[in-house]
Write a protein that holds these residues in place. Structure first.
Motif, PDB file in Angstrom:
ATOM      1  N   SER A 178       5.357 -64.330  25.348  1.00 37.53           N
ATOM      2  CA  SER A 178       4.238 -64.121  24.675  1.00 37.53           C
ATOM      3  C   SER A 178       4.476 -63.822  23.087  1.00 37.53           C
ATOM      4  N   HIS A 179       5.685 -64.253  22.735  1.00 35.88           N
ATOM      5  CA  HIS A 179       5.943 -63.906  21.118  1.00 35.88           C
ATOM      6  C   HIS A 179       5.825 -62.178  21.038  1.00 35.88           C
ATOM      7  N   GLY A 180       6.113 -61.578  21.826  1.00 36.80           N
ATOM      8  CA  GLY A 180       6.070 -59.924  21.479  1.00 36.80           C
ATOM      9  C   GLY A 180       4.614 -59.590  21.300  1.00 36.80           C
ATOM     10  N   ILE A 181       3.806 -60.322  21.782  1.00 31.43           N
ATOM     11  CA  ILE A 181       2.525 -59.858  21.851  1.00 31.43           C
ATOM     12  C   ILE A 181       2.026 -59.194  22.993  1.00 31.43           C
ATOM     13  N   VAL A 182       1.568 -57.833  23.046  1.00 28.53           N
ATOM     14  CA  VAL A 182       1.035 -57.024  24.106  1.00 28.53           C
ATOM     15  C   VAL A 182      -0.278 -57.389  24.462  1.00 28.53           C
ATOM     16  N   GLU A 183      -1.182 -57.222  23.397  1.00 33.75           N
ATOM     17  CA  GLU A 183      -2.466 -57.900  23.362  1.00 33.75           C
ATOM     18  C   GLU A 183      -3.207 -58.412  22.318  1.00 33.75           C
ATOM     19  N   THR A 184      -4.242 -58.934  22.239  1.00 34.21           N
ATOM     20  CA  THR A 184      -4.951 -59.459  21.054  1.00 34.21           C
ATOM     21  C   THR A 184      -6.355 -59.178  20.963  1.00 34.21           C
ATOM     22  N   LEU A 185      -6.701 -58.518  19.842  1.00 35.01           N
ATOM     23  CA  LEU A 185      -8.211 -57.958  19.978  1.00 35.01           C
ATOM     24  C   LEU A 185      -9.178 -58.644  19.005  1.00 35.01           C
ATOM     25  N   PHE A 186     -10.340 -58.770  19.407  1.00 33.61           N
ATOM     26  CA  PHE A 186     -11.383 -59.399  18.649  1.00 33.61           C
ATOM     27  C   PHE A 186     -12.560 -58.411  18.457  1.00 33.61           C
ATOM     28  N   LYS A 187     -13.302 -58.581  17.536  1.00 30.33           N
ATOM     29  CA  LYS A 187     -14.544 -57.631  17.434  1.00 30.33           C
ATOM     30  C   LYS A 187     -15.598 -58.728  17.338  1.00 30.33           C
ATOM     31  N   ARG A 188     -16.919 -58.140  18.132  1.00 26.41           N
ATOM     32  CA  ARG A 188     -18.066 -58.483  18.297  1.00 26.41           C
ATOM     33  C   ARG A 188     -18.586 -59.094  16.770  1.00 26.41           C
ATOM     34  N   ASP A 189     -19.049 -59.906  16.354  1.00 25.02           N
ATOM     35  CA  ASP A 189     -19.811 -60.336  15.025  1.00 25.02           C
ATOM     36  C   ASP A 189     -20.637 -59.452  14.628  1.00 25.02           C
ATOM     37  N   GLY A 190     -20.378 -58.559  13.768  1.00 20.71           N
ATOM     38  CA  GLY A 190     -21.535 -57.633  13.139  1.00 20.71           C
ATOM     39  C   GLY A 190     -21.100 -56.198  13.378  1.00 20.71           C
ATOM     40  N   SER A 191     -20.053 -56.024  14.182  1.00 18.88           N
ATOM     41  CA  SER A 191     -19.642 -54.550  14.723  1.00 18.88           C
ATOM     42  C   SER A 191     -18.786 -54.062  13.752  1.00 18.88           C
ATOM     43  N   ARG A 192     -18.637 -52.856  13.508  1.00 18.46           N
ATOM     44  CA  ARG A 192     -17.680 -52.216  12.697  1.00 18.46           C
ATOM     45  C   ARG A 192     -16.226 -52.503  13.017  1.00 18.46           C
ATOM     46  N   LYS A 235     -14.839 -62.312  16.705  1.00 18.47           N
ATOM     47  CA  LYS A 235     -13.785 -62.562  15.501  1.00 18.47           C
ATOM     48  C   LYS A 235     -12.651 -61.969  15.761  1.00 18.47           C
ATOM     49  N   PHE A 236     -11.579 -62.776  15.302  1.00 21.08           N
ATOM     50  CA  PHE A 236     -10.101 -62.148  15.614  1.00 21.08           C
ATOM     51  C   PHE A 236     -10.051 -60.888  14.637  1.00 21.08           C
ATOM     52  N   TRP A 237      -9.440 -60.072  15.263  1.00 21.54           N
ATOM     53  CA  TRP A 237      -8.890 -58.636  14.705  1.00 21.54           C
ATOM     54  C   TRP A 237      -7.464 -58.585  14.271  1.00 21.54           C
ATOM     55  N   TYR A 238      -6.700 -58.326  15.306  1.00 23.72           N
ATOM     56  CA  TYR A 238      -5.337 -58.128  15.141  1.00 23.72           C
ATOM     57  C   TYR A 238      -4.767 -58.552  16.516  1.00 23.72           C
ATOM     58  N   SER A 296      -1.069 -59.294  11.788  1.00 20.91           N
ATOM     59  CA  SER A 296      -2.440 -60.076  11.661  1.00 20.91           C
ATOM     60  C   SER A 296      -2.265 -60.980  10.031  1.00 20.91           C
ATOM     61  N   ASP A 297      -2.220 -62.341  10.266  1.00 14.54           N
ATOM     62  CA  ASP A 297      -2.064 -63.206   9.179  1.00 14.54           C
ATOM     63  C   ASP A 297      -3.455 -63.239   8.568  1.00 14.54           C
ATOM     64  N   PRO A 298      -3.474 -62.950   7.275  1.00 11.82           N
ATOM     65  CA  PRO A 298      -4.868 -62.717   6.418  1.00 11.82           C
ATOM     66  C   PRO A 298      -5.817 -63.886   7.004  1.00 11.82           C
ATOM     67  N   ASP A 299      -4.887 -65.423   6.884  1.00 12.78           N
ATOM     68  CA  ASP A 299      -5.887 -66.532   7.123  1.00 12.78           C
ATOM     69  C   ASP A 299      -6.484 -66.471   8.434  1.00 12.78           C
TER      70      ASP A 299
END
Length: 284
Positions: A270-284, A169-172, A182-185
Protein backbone atom coordinates in the motif's frame (compact mmCIF):
# COMPACT_ATOMS: atom_id res chain seq x y z
CA UNK A 1 -1.18 7.57 -7.06
CA UNK A 2 -4.40 5.66 -7.79
CA UNK A 3 -2.52 2.42 -7.42
CA UNK A 4 -2.08 3.41 -3.78
CA UNK A 5 -5.66 4.54 -3.24
CA UNK A 6 -8.37 2.72 -5.24
CA UNK A 7 -10.02 -0.70 -5.86
CA UNK A 8 -11.67 -2.90 -3.43
CA UNK A 9 -12.51 -6.63 -3.47
CA UNK A 10 -14.17 -9.26 -1.28
CA UNK A 11 -16.27 -12.43 -1.45
CA UNK A 12 -19.61 -11.44 -2.95
CA UNK A 13 -22.61 -12.76 -1.07
CA UNK A 14 -24.96 -10.03 -2.29
CA UNK A 15 -26.65 -9.33 -5.63
CA UNK A 16 -24.65 -8.33 -8.67
CA UNK A 17 -25.67 -4.70 -8.48
CA UNK A 18 -27.87 -2.26 -6.60
CA UNK A 19 -31.58 -2.01 -7.25
CA UNK A 20 -32.09 1.71 -7.57
CA UNK A 21 -35.85 1.67 -6.87
CA UNK A 22 -36.36 4.23 -4.12
CA UNK A 23 -38.01 3.11 -0.90
CA UNK A 24 -38.68 5.82 1.67
CA UNK A 25 -40.33 4.62 4.83
CA UNK A 26 -40.26 7.50 7.27
CA UNK A 27 -38.81 7.05 10.73
CA UNK A 28 -36.04 4.68 11.71
CA UNK A 29 -36.56 2.42 8.68
CA UNK A 30 -35.00 5.07 6.47
CA UNK A 31 -31.73 4.36 8.25
CA UNK A 32 -31.57 0.79 6.94
CA UNK A 33 -32.81 0.45 3.37
CA UNK A 34 -29.80 1.06 1.13
CA UNK A 35 -27.35 1.16 4.03
CA UNK A 36 -24.29 -0.95 4.85
CA UNK A 37 -23.67 -1.51 8.56
CA UNK A 38 -21.27 -3.39 10.83
CA UNK A 39 -22.20 -5.46 13.88
CA UNK A 40 -20.60 -3.89 16.98
CA UNK A 41 -22.04 -6.16 19.67
CA UNK A 42 -25.11 -6.44 21.82
CA UNK A 43 -26.73 -7.97 24.89
CA UNK A 44 -28.42 -11.33 25.54
CA UNK A 45 -30.19 -12.02 28.85
CA UNK A 46 -28.42 -9.03 30.36
CA UNK A 47 -24.96 -10.24 29.29
CA UNK A 48 -23.08 -7.96 26.91
CA UNK A 49 -20.94 -9.16 24.03
CA UNK A 50 -18.73 -7.25 21.59
CA UNK A 51 -17.17 -7.79 18.20
CA UNK A 52 -13.74 -9.29 18.98
CA UNK A 53 -10.76 -7.03 18.21
CA UNK A 54 -8.90 -8.02 15.03
CA UNK A 55 -5.91 -10.29 15.33
CA UNK A 56 -3.40 -11.42 12.72
CA UNK A 57 -5.68 -14.42 12.14
CA UNK A 58 -8.88 -12.39 11.74
CA UNK A 59 -7.65 -9.13 10.17
CA UNK A 60 -9.48 -9.73 6.89
CA UNK A 61 -12.57 -11.41 8.37
CA UNK A 62 -15.01 -8.51 8.56
CA UNK A 63 -18.67 -8.57 9.59
CA UNK A 64 -21.24 -6.47 7.72
CA UNK A 65 -24.84 -6.39 6.56
CA UNK A 66 -26.45 -4.57 3.64
CA UNK A 67 -30.18 -3.85 3.39
CA UNK A 68 -30.98 -3.92 -0.33
CA UNK A 69 -33.90 -2.03 -1.87
CA UNK A 70 -35.34 -5.27 -3.28
CA UNK A 71 -36.29 -6.54 0.19
CA UNK A 72 -33.24 -8.75 0.73
CA UNK A 73 -30.45 -8.58 3.29
CA UNK A 74 -26.97 -9.96 2.65
CA UNK A 75 -23.79 -9.97 4.66
CA UNK A 76 -21.40 -11.97 6.79
CA UNK A 77 -21.19 -12.52 10.53
CA UNK A 78 -17.39 -12.56 10.22
CA UNK A 79 -16.73 -16.03 8.85
CA UNK A 80 -20.23 -17.08 7.79
CA UNK A 81 -22.05 -15.38 4.90
CA UNK A 82 -25.84 -15.10 5.04
CA UNK A 83 -28.77 -13.95 2.95
CA UNK A 84 -32.31 -13.19 4.16
CA UNK A 85 -35.53 -11.51 3.14
CA UNK A 86 -36.45 -8.41 5.12
CA UNK A 87 -39.76 -6.65 5.59
CA UNK A 88 -38.55 -3.21 6.73
CA UNK A 89 -41.11 -0.76 8.10
CA UNK A 90 -40.77 2.62 9.77
CA UNK A 91 -39.66 1.39 13.19
CA UNK A 92 -39.38 -2.40 12.91
CA UNK A 93 -38.41 -5.21 10.57
CA UNK A 94 -38.96 -8.92 10.13
CA UNK A 95 -36.10 -11.14 8.94
CA UNK A 96 -36.53 -14.57 7.37
CA UNK A 97 -33.62 -16.72 6.28
CA UNK A 98 -33.68 -17.62 2.58
CA UNK A 99 -31.65 -20.81 2.98
CA UNK A 100 -29.98 -22.43 6.01
CA UNK A 101 -26.57 -20.91 6.71
CA UNK A 102 -23.80 -23.40 5.99
CA UNK A 103 -21.16 -24.03 8.65
CA UNK A 104 -17.72 -22.56 7.91
CA UNK A 105 -14.65 -24.70 8.61
CA UNK A 106 -11.73 -23.22 10.50
CA UNK A 107 -13.43 -20.13 11.91
CA UNK A 108 -11.45 -18.72 14.90
CA UNK A 109 -13.08 -19.42 18.26
CA UNK A 110 -13.50 -15.72 19.09
CA UNK A 111 -15.52 -15.19 15.92
CA UNK A 112 -17.47 -18.44 16.32
CA UNK A 113 -18.80 -17.25 19.69
CA UNK A 114 -19.63 -13.78 18.32
CA UNK A 115 -21.44 -15.26 15.31
CA UNK A 116 -23.51 -17.57 17.51
CA UNK A 117 -24.73 -14.65 19.62
CA UNK A 118 -25.50 -12.50 16.56
CA UNK A 119 -27.53 -15.27 14.93
CA UNK A 120 -29.60 -15.64 18.10
CA UNK A 121 -30.81 -12.03 17.84
CA UNK A 122 -30.57 -11.18 14.13
CA UNK A 123 -33.72 -13.05 13.14
CA UNK A 124 -37.48 -12.73 13.28
CA UNK A 125 -39.21 -9.53 14.40
CA UNK A 126 -36.95 -6.68 15.59
CA UNK A 127 -37.64 -3.10 16.67
CA UNK A 128 -35.43 -0.39 15.09
CA UNK A 129 -34.12 2.61 16.99
CA UNK A 130 -31.42 5.18 16.35
CA UNK A 131 -28.85 6.10 18.98
CA UNK A 132 -27.67 9.65 18.32
CA UNK A 133 -23.95 10.43 18.30
CA UNK A 134 -22.59 11.61 21.63
CA UNK A 135 -20.31 14.22 20.05
CA UNK A 136 -20.69 16.50 17.04
CA UNK A 137 -19.21 15.01 13.89
CA UNK A 138 -19.47 11.40 15.07
CA UNK A 139 -21.78 8.80 13.55
CA UNK A 140 -24.78 7.49 15.42
CA UNK A 141 -25.60 3.79 15.75
CA UNK A 142 -28.62 1.60 15.04
CA UNK A 143 -30.11 -0.71 17.66
CA UNK A 144 -32.21 -3.77 16.80
CA UNK A 145 -34.16 -5.32 19.70
CA UNK A 146 -36.23 -8.49 19.88
CA UNK A 147 -39.33 -9.14 21.98
CA UNK A 148 -37.27 -10.52 24.89
CA UNK A 149 -35.28 -7.28 25.21
CA UNK A 150 -32.09 -8.70 23.71
CA UNK A 151 -30.46 -6.28 21.28
CA UNK A 152 -27.59 -5.75 18.87
CA UNK A 153 -25.89 -2.47 17.98
CA UNK A 154 -24.69 -1.66 14.47
CA UNK A 155 -22.49 1.17 13.22
CA UNK A 156 -22.99 2.75 9.81
CA UNK A 157 -20.37 2.10 7.13
CA UNK A 158 -22.41 3.57 4.27
CA UNK A 159 -25.50 5.65 5.09
CA UNK A 160 -28.84 4.86 3.47
CA UNK A 161 -28.92 8.32 1.88
CA UNK A 162 -26.22 10.80 0.91
CA UNK A 163 -23.42 8.51 -0.28
CA UNK A 164 -24.28 8.08 -3.95
CA UNK A 165 -24.29 11.19 -6.10
CA UNK A 166 -22.05 13.04 -3.64
CA UNK A 167 -18.75 14.57 -4.74
CA UNK A 168 -15.96 13.30 -2.46
CA UNK A 169 -12.85 15.52 -2.66
CA UNK A 170 -9.40 14.12 -1.88
CA UNK A 171 -8.07 15.39 1.46
CA UNK A 172 -4.90 13.53 2.53
CA UNK A 173 -3.32 10.11 3.13
CA UNK A 174 -2.35 8.79 6.55
CA UNK A 175 1.03 7.03 6.41
CA UNK A 176 2.25 4.08 8.46
CA UNK A 177 5.09 6.15 9.93
CA UNK A 178 2.53 8.46 11.57
CA UNK A 179 2.89 11.24 9.00
CA UNK A 180 0.38 12.60 6.52
CA UNK A 181 0.91 13.01 2.80
CA UNK A 182 -0.75 15.11 0.11
CA UNK A 183 0.60 16.39 -3.18
CA UNK A 184 -0.87 19.89 -3.80
CA UNK A 185 -2.00 18.78 -7.27
CA UNK A 186 -4.01 15.92 -5.76
CA UNK A 187 -6.28 18.43 -4.01
CA UNK A 188 -8.21 18.72 -7.30
CA UNK A 189 -9.05 15.00 -7.34
CA UNK A 190 -12.68 14.06 -6.61
CA UNK A 191 -14.94 11.01 -6.98
CA UNK A 192 -18.69 10.53 -7.39
CA UNK A 193 -20.25 7.08 -6.97
CA UNK A 194 -23.59 6.44 -8.68
CA UNK A 195 -26.25 3.88 -7.77
CA UNK A 196 -26.22 2.43 -11.29
CA UNK A 197 -22.72 1.05 -10.68
CA UNK A 198 -20.73 3.78 -12.38
CA UNK A 199 -18.16 6.16 -10.93
CA UNK A 200 -17.19 9.55 -12.34
CA UNK A 201 -14.80 12.22 -11.19
CA UNK A 202 -11.92 14.55 -11.82
CA UNK A 203 -8.22 13.88 -11.65
CA UNK A 204 -5.44 16.48 -11.60
CA UNK A 205 -6.09 17.52 -15.20
CA UNK A 206 -8.73 15.36 -16.88
CA UNK A 207 -12.08 13.79 -15.98
CA UNK A 208 -12.59 10.02 -15.74
CA UNK A 209 -15.25 7.32 -15.59
CA UNK A 210 -15.16 3.79 -14.15
CA UNK A 211 -17.28 0.89 -12.92
CA UNK A 212 -17.84 0.51 -9.17
CA UNK A 213 -19.15 -2.75 -7.67
CA UNK A 214 -20.01 -2.71 -3.95
CA UNK A 215 -20.03 -5.75 -1.68
CA UNK A 216 -20.67 -4.63 1.86
CA UNK A 217 -17.82 -2.47 3.07
CA UNK A 218 -15.73 -3.29 0.00
CA UNK A 219 -15.91 -1.79 -3.48
CA UNK A 220 -14.19 -2.90 -6.67
CA UNK A 221 -13.24 -0.18 -9.14
CA UNK A 222 -12.58 -1.29 -12.72
CA UNK A 223 -12.49 -0.11 -16.33
CA UNK A 224 -11.14 3.34 -15.46
CA UNK A 225 -10.60 5.64 -18.44
CA UNK A 226 -10.26 9.33 -19.15
CA UNK A 227 -13.26 11.11 -20.65
CA UNK A 228 -11.44 14.38 -21.45
CA UNK A 229 -8.06 15.13 -22.99
CA UNK A 230 -7.32 18.69 -22.02
CA UNK A 231 -4.19 20.67 -22.68
CA UNK A 232 -2.62 20.07 -19.31
CA UNK A 233 0.13 21.93 -17.50
CA UNK A 234 3.57 20.28 -17.66
CA UNK A 235 3.54 17.01 -15.71
CA UNK A 236 -0.22 16.98 -15.07
CA UNK A 237 -1.05 14.40 -17.73
CA UNK A 238 1.58 12.05 -16.29
CA UNK A 239 0.10 12.64 -12.83
CA UNK A 240 -3.33 11.59 -14.10
CA UNK A 241 -1.89 8.41 -15.54
CA UNK A 242 -0.53 7.60 -12.09
CA UNK A 243 -4.06 7.75 -10.68
CA UNK A 244 -5.22 5.36 -13.41
CA UNK A 245 -2.84 2.59 -12.33
CA UNK A 246 -4.07 -0.83 -11.17
CA UNK A 247 -5.22 -0.28 -7.56
CA UNK A 248 -5.01 -2.71 -4.63
CA UNK A 249 -7.95 -3.97 -2.51
CA UNK A 250 -9.52 -1.47 -0.08
CA UNK A 251 -12.37 -1.25 2.39
CA UNK A 252 -14.29 1.99 2.81
CA UNK A 253 -16.44 3.80 5.35
CA UNK A 254 -18.26 7.10 5.91
CA UNK A 255 -17.84 8.93 9.20
CA UNK A 256 -17.94 12.45 10.64
CA UNK A 257 -21.75 12.58 10.42
CA UNK A 258 -21.55 11.73 6.71
CA UNK A 259 -18.91 14.34 5.79
CA UNK A 260 -15.82 12.10 5.50
CA UNK A 261 -15.02 9.07 3.37
CA UNK A 262 -12.08 6.86 4.27
CA UNK A 263 -10.56 3.98 2.28
CA UNK A 264 -8.13 1.48 3.79
CA UNK A 265 -5.86 -1.07 2.10
CA UNK A 266 -6.51 -4.78 2.58
CA UNK A 267 -2.96 -5.64 1.60
CA UNK A 268 0.53 -4.73 2.75
CA UNK A 269 1.42 -3.45 -0.73
CA UNK A 270 0.00 0.00 0.00
CA UNK A 271 3.02 2.29 -0.39
CA UNK A 272 3.01 2.94 3.35
CA UNK A 273 -0.57 4.24 3.28
CA UNK A 274 -2.75 3.33 6.26
CA UNK A 275 -5.84 5.14 4.97
CA UNK A 276 -6.89 7.80 2.47
CA UNK A 277 -9.43 10.44 3.43
CA UNK A 278 -11.90 12.42 1.34
CA UNK A 279 -14.19 15.31 2.33
CA UNK A 280 -17.78 15.70 1.22
CA UNK A 281 -17.85 18.63 -1.22
CA UNK A 282 -18.89 21.74 0.67
CA UNK A 283 -17.95 20.45 4.14
CA UNK A 284 -15.26 22.05 6.28
Amino acid sequence: MLAALLTFTACDVGPAGPNVTKQRLGGAGDLLVGAVLNFDGGEIDGRKFESPPPTEETTYLRNWVEFHRDGTVAGTYGCTPFRMTANVRATDLTLEEDTPTAAVEGCPQSLTSFERQLKEIFTGHLAISEQKAQEEGQNGTIELKNGRGDHITLSVTRPAQGFFGTRWKFWYVQLDDGGQGSDPDDKTVSWIFHENGTMTGKLVCDDFTAQAHFTGDVVTISSMRLTTHRKCAPGQAEHDEGWLGTPPPYTYGVFGAGTRLTVRPHTTDSHGIVETLFKRDGSR
